[in-house]
Enzyme design. Structure first.
Site, short mmCIF file in Angstrom:
data_model
loop_
_atom_site.label_atom_id
_atom_site.label_comp_id
_atom_site.label_asym_id
_atom_site.label_seq_id
_atom_site.Cartn_x
_atom_site.Cartn_y
_atom_site.Cartn_z
N LYS A 14 0.84 -1.21 0.00
CA LYS A 14 0.00 0.00 0.00
C LYS A 14 0.88 1.26 0.00
O LYS A 14 0.67 2.17 -0.80
CB LYS A 14 -0.92 0.03 1.24
N ARG A 89 -10.00 0.12 8.09
CA ARG A 89 -9.58 -1.27 8.35
C ARG A 89 -10.67 -2.07 9.00
O ARG A 89 -10.50 -3.27 9.25
CB ARG A 89 -8.40 -1.29 9.31
N ARG A 125 11.71 -5.22 5.40
CA ARG A 125 11.52 -3.79 5.07
C ARG A 125 12.48 -2.91 5.87
O ARG A 125 12.70 -3.13 7.05
CB ARG A 125 10.08 -3.39 5.38
N ARG A 158 11.01 -0.92 11.32
CA ARG A 158 9.89 -0.61 12.21
C ARG A 158 9.82 -1.63 13.33
O ARG A 158 9.94 -2.84 13.08
CB ARG A 158 8.57 -0.64 11.41
N ARG A 169 -0.31 -8.97 13.48
CA ARG A 169 -0.91 -8.02 12.53
C ARG A 169 -1.61 -8.78 11.41
O ARG A 169 -2.70 -8.40 10.98
CB ARG A 169 0.17 -7.11 11.94
#
Ligand code: AP5
Ligand code: MG
Length: 211
Positions: A14, A89, A125, A158, A169
């Site tokens: 996203k 969400r 990431r 992160r 998650r």
């Protein structure tokens, strides 16, 4: 005014796609995750209360998120197109967008990525601390380890991209997603895009869909 929401699992791309679309100048990009991280960094009350949920990989309560988005979109000129990344969400958030927030979503685009791909994307990431550019240790590796290609800033991971938080998650996403997809499908606003391809191919598809 187009109001587009990018739906998809954590790690579905996203942010990557939203950044590309906003750089084209056609959309203003609103990432609720980025808003929360900024509020945490600035030690704002909203950030401090959200931090507890984010660290656990849980969703921040709906009303907090609805208020946050409401104040962000209030200043958007009616001539601008809006790209929402990470909101809604949940069904209450989707309903709030269509009613109380009065910025009705014109298109919901779901980036469809198999679960087996997401863990690698998230744990690999890296993000630039200075300019926010996204990298991946394998798929979009920086030229110099730990350093942003664009601005030379330091790259960081992160805290919620640690494997145990990622699992939580993904589990929470799975519990909400089908209801959201049905909501937008039934109102004729849902488009699905195969998100398990090169970022360039996805970007081309999105450009066509959102013309
Ligand atoms: P948020 O920051 O929105 O996290 P998320 O939804 O979990 O999504 P991510 O940002 O992790 O993934 P992404 O889809 O943006 O993928 P990206 O492009 O970076 O939210 C964080 C937290 O805030 C939530 O957990 C929750 O606690 C809270 N929150 C936020 N909004 C909320 C809301 N509305 N309600 C309640 N709580 C809320 O890509 C991932 C990696 O893959 C990158 O390394 C990238 O380089 C790589 N990649 C991207 N595309 C490709 C590709 N095509 N091929 C290969 N690699 C790719
Ligand atoms: Mg993101």
């Amino acid at each position: 005014m187009k109001i587009v929401t990018l739906l998809g699992a954590p790690g579905s791309g996203k942010g990557t796609q939203a950044k590309r679309l906003s750089e084209s100048g056609k959309f203003l990009h609103f990432s609720t995750g980025d808003m929360l991280r900024k509020a945490i960094a600035n030690r704002e009350p909203t950030g401090l209360s959200a931090d507890v949920f984010i660290k656990r990989g849980e969703l921040v309560p709906d009303q907090v998120m609805i208020d946050l988005v409401r104040s962000a979109v209030r200043v958007v000129p009616s001539t601008s197109n809006v790209l929402l990344d990470g909101f809604p969400r949940t069904l209450p958030q989707a309903h709030a967008l269509d009613s109380t927030l009065e910025i009705r979503v014109t298109a919901a685009v779901f980036l469809d990525v198999p679960g087996s791909v997401l863990l690698d994307r998230l744990t690999g990431r890296r993000i630039c601390r200075k300019c926010g550019e996204l990298f991946h240790i394998t798929f979009f590796a920086p030229r110099k380890l730990g350093t942003c290609d664009k601005c030379g800033g330091d790259l960081f991971q992160r805290p919620d991209d640690q494997v145990d938080v990622v699992s939580k998650r993904l589990e929470i996403f799975a519990g909400q997603n089908s209801m959201l997809l049905s909501y937008y499908f039934e109102s004729g606003r849902l488009t699905k895009i195969d998100g398990n391809r090169s970022a360039d191919s996805i970007q081309s598809d999105l450009a066509v869909q959102l013309r």
